[in-house]
Design an enzyme around this catalytic site. Structure first.
Site, PDB file in Angstrom:
ATOM      1  N   ARG A 195      27.641  63.025  63.019  1.00 17.86           N
ATOM      2  CA  ARG A 195      29.075  62.713  62.922  1.00 17.86           C
ATOM      3  C   ARG A 195      29.417  62.094  61.560  1.00 17.86           C
ATOM      4  NH1 ARG A 195      30.529  60.731  69.076  1.00 17.86           N
ATOM      5  NH2 ARG A 195      31.574  62.652  69.674  1.00 17.86           N
ATOM      6  N   GLY A 219      34.725  65.568  74.881  1.00 17.18           N
ATOM      7  CA  GLY A 219      35.998  65.460  75.600  1.00 17.18           C
ATOM      8  C   GLY A 219      37.123  66.110  74.815  1.00 17.18           C
ATOM      9  N   LYS A 270      29.997  61.408  81.185  1.00 17.90           N
ATOM     10  CA  LYS A 270      31.419  61.021  81.285  1.00 17.90           C
ATOM     11  C   LYS A 270      32.096  61.904  82.334  1.00 17.90           C
ATOM     12  CE  LYS A 270      31.619  59.331  76.514  1.00 17.90           C
ATOM     13  NZ  LYS A 270      32.081  59.592  75.138  1.00 17.90           N
ATOM     14  N   GLY A 283      29.355  64.435  71.204  1.00 12.30           N
ATOM     15  CA  GLY A 283      28.515  63.594  70.367  1.00 12.30           C
ATOM     16  C   GLY A 283      27.063  63.666  70.784  1.00 12.30           C
TER      17      GLY A 283
HETATM   18  N1  LIG Z   1      21.455  62.755  85.448  1.00 11.49           N
HETATM   19  C1  LIG Z   1      21.954  61.897  84.569  1.00 11.49           C
HETATM   20  N2  LIG Z   1      22.165  60.606  84.922  1.00 11.49           N
HETATM   21  C2  LIG Z   1      22.673  59.723  84.009  1.00 11.49           C
HETATM   22  N3  LIG Z   1      22.987  60.037  82.739  1.00 11.49           N
HETATM   23  C3  LIG Z   1      22.788  61.298  82.343  1.00 11.49           C
HETATM   24  C4  LIG Z   1      22.268  62.283  83.242  1.00 11.49           C
HETATM   25  N4  LIG Z   1      22.183  63.444  82.543  1.00 11.49           N
HETATM   26  C5  LIG Z   1      22.612  63.193  81.295  1.00 11.49           C
HETATM   27  N5  LIG Z   1      22.967  61.907  81.159  1.00 11.49           N
HETATM   28  C6  LIG Z   1      23.444  61.212  79.934  1.00 11.49           C
HETATM   29  O1  LIG Z   1      24.646  61.764  79.479  1.00 11.49           O
HETATM   30  C7  LIG Z   1      24.861  61.265  78.180  1.00 11.49           C
HETATM   31  C8  LIG Z   1      25.787  62.167  77.409  1.00 11.49           C
HETATM   32  O2  LIG Z   1      26.984  62.344  78.129  1.00 11.49           O
HETATM   33  P1  LIG Z   1      28.397  62.621  77.437  1.00 11.49           P
HETATM   34  O3  LIG Z   1      28.796  61.462  76.596  1.00 11.49           O
HETATM   35  O4  LIG Z   1      29.321  63.015  78.556  1.00 11.49           O
HETATM   36  O5  LIG Z   1      28.085  63.886  76.508  1.00 11.49           O
HETATM   37  P2  LIG Z   1      28.716  64.292  75.081  1.00 11.49           P
HETATM   38  O6  LIG Z   1      28.637  63.082  74.184  1.00 11.49           O
HETATM   39  O7  LIG Z   1      27.890  65.424  74.617  1.00 11.49           O
HETATM   40  O8  LIG Z   1      30.135  64.674  75.364  1.00 11.49           O
HETATM   41  C9  LIG Z   1      23.480  61.152  77.559  1.00 11.49           C
HETATM   42  O9  LIG Z   1      23.334  59.852  77.005  1.00 11.49           O
HETATM   43  C10 LIG Z   1      22.523  61.382  78.748  1.00 11.49           C
HETATM   44  O10 LIG Z   1      21.454  60.443  78.818  1.00 11.49           O
HETATM   45  O1  LIG Z   2      31.720  60.285  71.865  1.00 13.81           O
HETATM   46  C1  LIG Z   2      32.876  60.669  71.982  1.00 13.81           C
HETATM   47  O2  LIG Z   2      33.249  61.620  72.871  1.00 13.81           O
HETATM   48  P1  LIG Z   2      32.248  62.695  73.570  1.00 13.81           P
HETATM   49  O3  LIG Z   2      31.112  61.933  74.239  1.00 13.81           O
HETATM   50  O4  LIG Z   2      33.150  63.354  74.595  1.00 13.81           O
HETATM   51  O5  LIG Z   2      31.786  63.637  72.507  1.00 13.81           O
HETATM   52  C2  LIG Z   2      33.998  60.168  71.103  1.00 13.81           C
HETATM   53  O6  LIG Z   2      33.494  59.322  70.077  1.00 13.81           O
HETATM   54  C3  LIG Z   2      35.054  59.454  71.943  1.00 13.81           C
HETATM   55  O7  LIG Z   2      34.491  58.316  72.535  1.00 13.81           O
HETATM   56  P2  LIG Z   2      35.101  57.775  73.932  1.00 13.81           P
HETATM   57  O8  LIG Z   2      34.796  58.813  75.003  1.00 13.81           O
HETATM   58  O9  LIG Z   2      34.416  56.450  74.161  1.00 13.81           O
HETATM   59  O10 LIG Z   2      36.606  57.621  73.733  1.00 13.81           O
END
Ligand SMILES: Nc1ncnc2c1ncn2[C@@H]1O[C@H](COP(=O)(O)OP(=O)(O)O)[C@@H](O)[C@H]1O
Ligand SMILES: O=C(OP(=O)(O)O)[C@H](O)COP(=O)(O)O
Length: 403
Positions: free
Chosen positions: A37, A384, A202, A360
């Site tokens: 990033r 997101g 998330k 991310g």
């Molecule tokens: N089964 C699970 N239980 C808890 N956390 C998980 C599980 N599978 C994946 N994760 C966690 O999800 C996190 C990423 O989620 P998220 O922020 O939604 O993705 P991104 O940043 O790609 O949008 C990682 O830190 C990972 O450890």
């Molecule tokens: O990591 C982020 O989003 P992402 O996990 O959906 O890629 C962005 O930095 C937004 O962070 P936030 O979901 O705490 O508002």
């Protein structure tokens, strides 16, 4: 939307330019485990430096509770930015206080300062327009011009994303322009089969996108922390796994609508489980067990998709022509739970599809697991944000750059 090129053409020498970046990088203590990033916003920062602007870089990091918290300091990101730029970067230990003003006042044309985590201030994420506006006023006092380039946060109605650009002349940076350019392709007619892979943690943020995907995708593969709300919706117990209990009825409705529409939902058939969340610091062996997806024992949590699911998901991606993937399949930060995410990344590379990986952690996972990021069609810095963009929603941070 005015772009940074127009700003550069107008001239920025000596002007204070506020760059709202997304430097929300994964950290292991103070160690950045993936700097994607930061690298993504370099073209914008370098262009402003070359044009002799006084560059103020701001971002959130993690989800602190509206007050300073050293665990979420942006200092490591500022240090990495200095390394990548090959020049010193000043760091202010507050966001809008005396340290920030000192740092900005100390800038010569072509120099860069990073101010401390925007979310150390309750006004940044407040739902109250007045409170957000007051914080935006204090941010606006630091700068003459605003450049929005934090694509990963454009879906957030936060002060630095929405209220600040309303107070300053505003422009879109290069990263936002690139991200929107690629993601736009997925909003019109796509090559089919179109598969979407959703995982991560998330869950409540991201479940809603399925509503829209049911009209768009041919296959939806669910993994990561998202899988357990689906398994629960199918009537299975999920032990202590991540669960969005209040969303179970909605997920049941999604499953029914998908059946009626001929959209294929693909859910895990087996899962890696353990009694505890793994220690991500020591990475001590977790010795997970493998269980059928409908047999997660009480007191155990699902932490990755299992070996049969890896094969199943690879087969469901093999003939796809378009794939969008957000959210790791497991807790990939620990080697015992990285194989599901690795298998999906490999399947994307093996398929002929145009592949977009967003988020991310998803983008970081691909790089940390050793894949060549250039082998994917596009790696988006926003999870997101890209999902909401694909939904056709108006993203507050993009709308704010338009007016
Ligand atoms: N089964 C699970 N239980 C808890 N956390 C998980 C599980 N599978 C994946 N994760 C966690 O999800 C996190 C990423 O989620 P998220 O922020 O939604 O993705 P991104 O940043 O790609 O949008 C990682 O830190 C990972 O450890
Ligand atoms: O990591 C982020 O989003 P992402 O996990 O959906 O890629 C962005 O930095 C937004 O962070 P936030 O979901 O705490 O508002």
């Amino acid at each position: 939307m005015k772009t940074i090129d127009e700003l550069l053409a107008e001239g920025v020498a000596g002007k204070r330019v506020f760059v709202r970046a997304d430097l929300n990088v994964p950290l292991d203590g103070a160690l950045i485990t993936d700097d994607g990033r930061i690298r993504a916003v370099l073209p914008t920062i370098k262009a402003l430096v070359d044009a002799d602007a006084k560059v103020i870089v701001a971002s959130h990091l993690g989800r602190p509770k509206g007050a300073p918290d050293p665990a979420f300091s942006l200092l490591p990101a500022a240090e990495r930015l200095a390394e990548l730029l090959g020049k010193p970067v000043a760091f202010a230990q507050d966001t809008v206080g005396p340290a920030a003003h000192d740092a900005v006042n100390g800038l010569e044309p072509g120099q860069v300062a990073v101010i401390e985590n925007l979310r150390f201030n309750a006004g940044e994420t407040s739902k109250d327009d007045v409170e957000r506006g007051e914080f935006a006023d204090r941010l606006a006092a630091l700068a003459d011009v605003y450049v929005g380039d934090g694509f990963g946060a454009v879906h957030r109605k936060h002060a630095s994303v929405v209220d600040l650009p309303a107070r300053l002349p505003h422009y879109a940076g290069y990263l936002i322009a690139t991200e929107v350019g690629v993601l736009k392709k997925l909003t019109s007619e796509v090559e089919r089969p179109y598969a979407v892979v959703l995982g991560g943690a998330k869950v409540s943020d991201k479940l809603g996108v399925i509503d829209h995907l049911l009209d768009k995708a041919d296959r939806i593969l669910i993994g990561g922390g998202m899988a357990y709300t689906f398994l629960k919706a199918q009537g299975h117990e999920v032990g202590t796994s991540l669960l969005q209990e209040d969303q179970v009825p909605k997920v049941q409705e999604y499953l029914e609508r998908a059946k009626a529409k001929g959209v294929e939902f693909v859910l895990p058939v087996d899962i890696l489980v353990a009694a505890e969340f793994p220690d991500l610091k020591t990475k001590a062996p977790a010795n997970p067990g493998t269980v059928a997806a409908d047999a997660v024992p009480a007191g155990q949590m699902g932490l990755d998709i299992g070996p049969e699911t890896r094969k199943l998901y690879a087969s469901k991606l093999a003939d796809a022509e378009t794939v969008f993937w957000n959210g790791p399949m497991g807790v990939f930060e620990h080697p015992d739970y990285a194989e599901g995410t690795r298998a999906v990344a490999q399947a994307l590379l093996d398929s002929p599809a145009f592949t977009v990986v967003g988020g991310g952690d998803s983008a970081a996972a691909v790089r940390i697991l050793g894949f060549d990021e250039n082998a994917f069609g596009h790696i988006s810095t926003g999870g997101g944000a890209s999902l909401e963009y694909l939904e056709g929603k108006t993203l507050p941070g993009l709308a704010a750059l338009e007016g």
